[in-house]
Design a protein around this motif. Structure first.
Motif, PDB file in Angstrom:
ATOM      1  N   LEU A 194      74.651  62.922  30.830  1.00  0.00           N
ATOM      2  CA  LEU A 194      75.075  64.321  30.876  1.00  0.00           C
ATOM      3  C   LEU A 194      73.966  65.255  30.396  1.00  0.00           C
ATOM      4  O   LEU A 194      73.734  66.324  30.985  1.00  0.00           O
ATOM      5  N   ILE A 195      73.280  64.868  29.335  1.00  0.00           N
ATOM      6  CA  ILE A 195      72.211  65.727  28.820  1.00  0.00           C
ATOM      7  C   ILE A 195      71.056  65.817  29.816  1.00  0.00           C
ATOM      8  O   ILE A 195      70.575  66.914  30.158  1.00  0.00           O
ATOM      9  N   LEU A 196      70.615  64.670  30.309  1.00  0.00           N
ATOM     10  CA  LEU A 196      69.484  64.674  31.252  1.00  0.00           C
ATOM     11  C   LEU A 196      69.872  65.312  32.586  1.00  0.00           C
ATOM     12  O   LEU A 196      69.091  66.071  33.180  1.00  0.00           O
ATOM     13  N   GLY A 197      71.083  64.988  33.043  1.00  0.00           N
ATOM     14  CA  GLY A 197      71.537  65.571  34.315  1.00  0.00           C
ATOM     15  C   GLY A 197      71.669  67.083  34.216  1.00  0.00           C
ATOM     16  O   GLY A 197      71.246  67.831  35.117  1.00  0.00           O
ATOM     17  N   GLY A 198      72.264  67.561  33.113  1.00  0.00           N
ATOM     18  CA  GLY A 198      72.412  69.008  32.933  1.00  0.00           C
ATOM     19  C   GLY A 198      71.062  69.702  32.794  1.00  0.00           C
ATOM     20  O   GLY A 198      70.851  70.796  33.332  1.00  0.00           O
ATOM     21  N   GLY A 199      70.125  69.061  32.080  1.00  0.00           N
ATOM     22  CA  GLY A 199      68.794  69.654  31.936  1.00  0.00           C
ATOM     23  C   GLY A 199      68.037  69.700  33.249  1.00  0.00           C
ATOM     24  O   GLY A 199      67.366  70.705  33.559  1.00  0.00           O
ATOM     25  N   TYR A 200      68.138  68.610  34.013  1.00  0.00           N
ATOM     26  CA  TYR A 200      67.462  68.584  35.312  1.00  0.00           C
ATOM     27  C   TYR A 200      68.046  69.634  36.244  1.00  0.00           C
ATOM     28  O   TYR A 200      67.309  70.353  36.947  1.00  0.00           O
ATOM     29  N   ALA A 201      69.373  69.736  36.255  1.00  0.00           N
ATOM     30  CA  ALA A 201      70.012  70.741  37.118  1.00  0.00           C
ATOM     31  C   ALA A 201      69.619  72.158  36.700  1.00  0.00           C
ATOM     32  O   ALA A 201      69.434  73.046  37.549  1.00  0.00           O
ATOM     33  N   MET A 202      69.457  72.380  35.403  1.00  0.00           N
ATOM     34  CA  MET A 202      69.048  73.677  34.911  1.00  0.00           C
ATOM     35  C   MET A 202      67.628  74.014  35.379  1.00  0.00           C
ATOM     36  O   MET A 202      67.350  75.140  35.823  1.00  0.00           O
ATOM     37  N   LEU A 203      66.726  73.048  35.303  1.00  0.00           N
ATOM     38  CA  LEU A 203      65.351  73.285  35.747  1.00  0.00           C
ATOM     39  C   LEU A 203      65.294  73.554  37.244  1.00  0.00           C
ATOM     40  O   LEU A 203      64.562  74.448  37.703  1.00  0.00           O
ATOM     41  N   ALA A 220      76.515  79.612  36.783  1.00  0.00           N
ATOM     42  CA  ALA A 220      75.797  78.365  37.065  1.00  0.00           C
ATOM     43  C   ALA A 220      75.004  77.915  35.845  1.00  0.00           C
ATOM     44  O   ALA A 220      74.980  76.717  35.504  1.00  0.00           O
ATOM     45  N   VAL A 221      74.363  78.879  35.177  1.00  0.00           N
ATOM     46  CA  VAL A 221      73.600  78.514  33.966  1.00  0.00           C
ATOM     47  C   VAL A 221      74.536  78.012  32.868  1.00  0.00           C
ATOM     48  O   VAL A 221      74.246  77.025  32.162  1.00  0.00           O
ATOM     49  N   LEU A 222      75.692  78.669  32.721  1.00  0.00           N
ATOM     50  CA  LEU A 222      76.654  78.280  31.688  1.00  0.00           C
ATOM     51  C   LEU A 222      77.184  76.872  31.935  1.00  0.00           C
ATOM     52  O   LEU A 222      77.334  76.084  31.004  1.00  0.00           O
ATOM     53  N   LEU A 223      77.483  76.550  33.195  1.00  0.00           N
ATOM     54  CA  LEU A 223      78.002  75.222  33.503  1.00  0.00           C
ATOM     55  C   LEU A 223      76.985  74.139  33.155  1.00  0.00           C
ATOM     56  O   LEU A 223      77.338  73.088  32.617  1.00  0.00           O
ATOM     57  N   ARG A 224      75.726  74.381  33.466  1.00  0.00           N
ATOM     58  CA  ARG A 224      74.696  73.384  33.168  1.00  0.00           C
ATOM     59  C   ARG A 224      74.468  73.264  31.651  1.00  0.00           C
ATOM     60  O   ARG A 224      74.246  72.164  31.126  1.00  0.00           O
ATOM     61  N   ALA A 225      74.562  74.392  30.976  1.00  0.00           N
ATOM     62  CA  ALA A 225      74.417  74.357  29.517  1.00  0.00           C
ATOM     63  C   ALA A 225      75.590  73.615  28.868  1.00  0.00           C
ATOM     64  O   ALA A 225      75.407  72.819  27.928  1.00  0.00           O
ATOM     65  N   LEU A 226      76.787  73.863  29.402  1.00  0.00           N
ATOM     66  CA  LEU A 226      77.957  73.157  28.867  1.00  0.00           C
ATOM     67  C   LEU A 226      77.868  71.660  29.126  1.00  0.00           C
ATOM     68  O   LEU A 226      78.342  70.850  28.315  1.00  0.00           O
ATOM     69  N   THR A 227      77.269  71.278  30.253  1.00  0.00           N
ATOM     70  CA  THR A 227      77.105  69.853  30.551  1.00  0.00           C
ATOM     71  C   THR A 227      76.203  69.184  29.500  1.00  0.00           C
ATOM     72  O   THR A 227      76.498  68.093  29.007  1.00  0.00           O
ATOM     73  N   MET A 228      75.116  69.844  29.144  1.00  0.00           N
ATOM     74  CA  MET A 228      74.234  69.274  28.121  1.00  0.00           C
ATOM     75  C   MET A 228      74.916  69.255  26.753  1.00  0.00           C
ATOM     76  O   MET A 228      74.772  68.297  25.991  1.00  0.00           O
ATOM     77  N   LEU A 229      75.659  70.312  26.440  1.00  0.00           N
ATOM     78  CA  LEU A 229      76.379  70.342  25.162  1.00  0.00           C
ATOM     79  C   LEU A 229      77.441  69.240  25.104  1.00  0.00           C
ATOM     80  O   LEU A 229      77.664  68.630  24.046  1.00  0.00           O
ATOM     81  N   LEU A 230      78.076  68.987  26.236  1.00  0.00           N
ATOM     82  CA  LEU A 230      79.073  67.915  26.280  1.00  0.00           C
ATOM     83  C   LEU A 230      78.430  66.563  26.013  1.00  0.00           C
ATOM     84  O   LEU A 230      78.993  65.718  25.313  1.00  0.00           O
TER      85      LEU A 230
END
Length: 306
Positions: A33-42, A55-65
């Motif tokens: 989740l952390i790597l996937g959310g970070g990659y999606a954010m980049l 979209a930014v919030l969803l990716r940030a929440l994925t990394m926080l999760l």
């Protein structure tokens, strides 16, 4: 009207087993989740000049999760348990070994289940006769019921120390230090009945430690002696008893030897002795056999009666 006083009922927290999940699997999930959310954010920031806030919030929440999931990891060694509670409410005890995962909101408190040794310092107590004696013990104990150890007593280690001292004092008052004329025949004493005393101590410790969920594996006396103020007096008493016992055996043996000597002389008819000469012979033989020092023989060169 007489009011009836009801005894207080103790509400004990009983241990409950809580099953945790394999920690290695949850590491993979959290890192994914952390790597996937970070990659999606980049990718989002690189491809879109002005990305939407959603979209930014969803990716940030994925990394926080992912980070939230990883916070639920903990590790347990063999013979170690974790007490799990949620907002002050006990949920259960996990005794699984290795890397484990549970609800990240659970508060975790680790507790050792290994055997521990309590070596009590010598205590000055009074035995059954009221004589001051010094007594010490080595106690092997371990936590058996984790919920009782944590939630039923304030500090279970201090509880063990205090109750062990109280049990030792009570035990010493039930037995006399050593045998004596004032005791019944075969009565157990602290010095002669070590195994019986140790077994009685284990039973009493079990009953005292039960409130804290503590199990006693072994208990033995390690120190037993009279207190210094009476040690010398009791040592002289023991020495006197030993001397009296030794004298009794010496006299008994000497009498048996004299009896056998007189019987042998009479049966073989080596010499005929009247009562007076027998009394003299018995007296001389007893002096020789019971004396602490070597006796010097006197040779009679005359007749039997001169």
């Amino acid at each position: 009207m007489n009011a009836t006083v009801k005894p207080a009922v103790k509400k004990l927290v009983q241990e409950r087993t809580l099953s945790s999940m394999d920690g290695y699997l949850m590491i993979v999930v959290g890192l994914a989740l952390i790597l996937g959310g970070g990659y999606a954010m980049l990718v989002l920031l690189a491809s879109t000049p002005e990305p939407s806030g959603v979209a930014v919030l969803l990716r940030a929440l994925t990394m926080l999760l992912g980070g939230f999931i990883l916070s639920g990891m903990y590790m347990l060694q063999p013979n170690e348990a974790a007490m799990l509670s949620l907002f002050g409410r006990y949920k259960g005890t996990d005794r699984s070994e290795g890397l484990r995962w549970t609800n990240p909101l659970f508060a975790k408190r680790k507790l050792s289940l290994r055997a521990r040794t309590l070596n009590t310092p010598p205590l000055k107590v009074n035995d059954k006769r009221g004589n001051p004696v010094e007594i010490g013990a080595a106690i092997v104990w371990r936590v058996e019921e984790t919920a009782l150890a944590i939630y039923n007593v304030d500090d279970f280690e201090r509880f063990v120390n205090v109750q062990a001292e109280a049990a030792l004092r009570h035990l010493a008052s039930q037995y006399a230090y050593d045998d004596g004329e004032d005791l019944h025949e075969g009565e157990t004493t602290l010095r002669a009945g070590m195994e019986v005393v140790a077994n009685a101590m284990r039973i009493e410790l079990h009953s005292r430690f039960a409130a804290a969920g503590i199990d006693v594996e072994d208990a033995k006396l390690t120190h037993l002696a009279y207190a210094q103020e009476i040690a010398q007096v009791m040592l002289r008493r023991q020495q006197a008893e030993a001397i009296i016992s030794a004298r009794k055996k010496i006299v008994h043996g000497a009498v048996s030897m004299v009896e056998e000597a007189l019987r042998g002389l009479s049966e073989r008819k080596i010499v005929e002795l009247d009562d007076e000469r027998k009394a003299a012979m018995v007296s001389n033989l007893l002096v020789v056999l019971c004396s602490d020092k070597e006796t010097q023989p006197i040779i009679n060169t005359g007749t039997l009666y001169n």
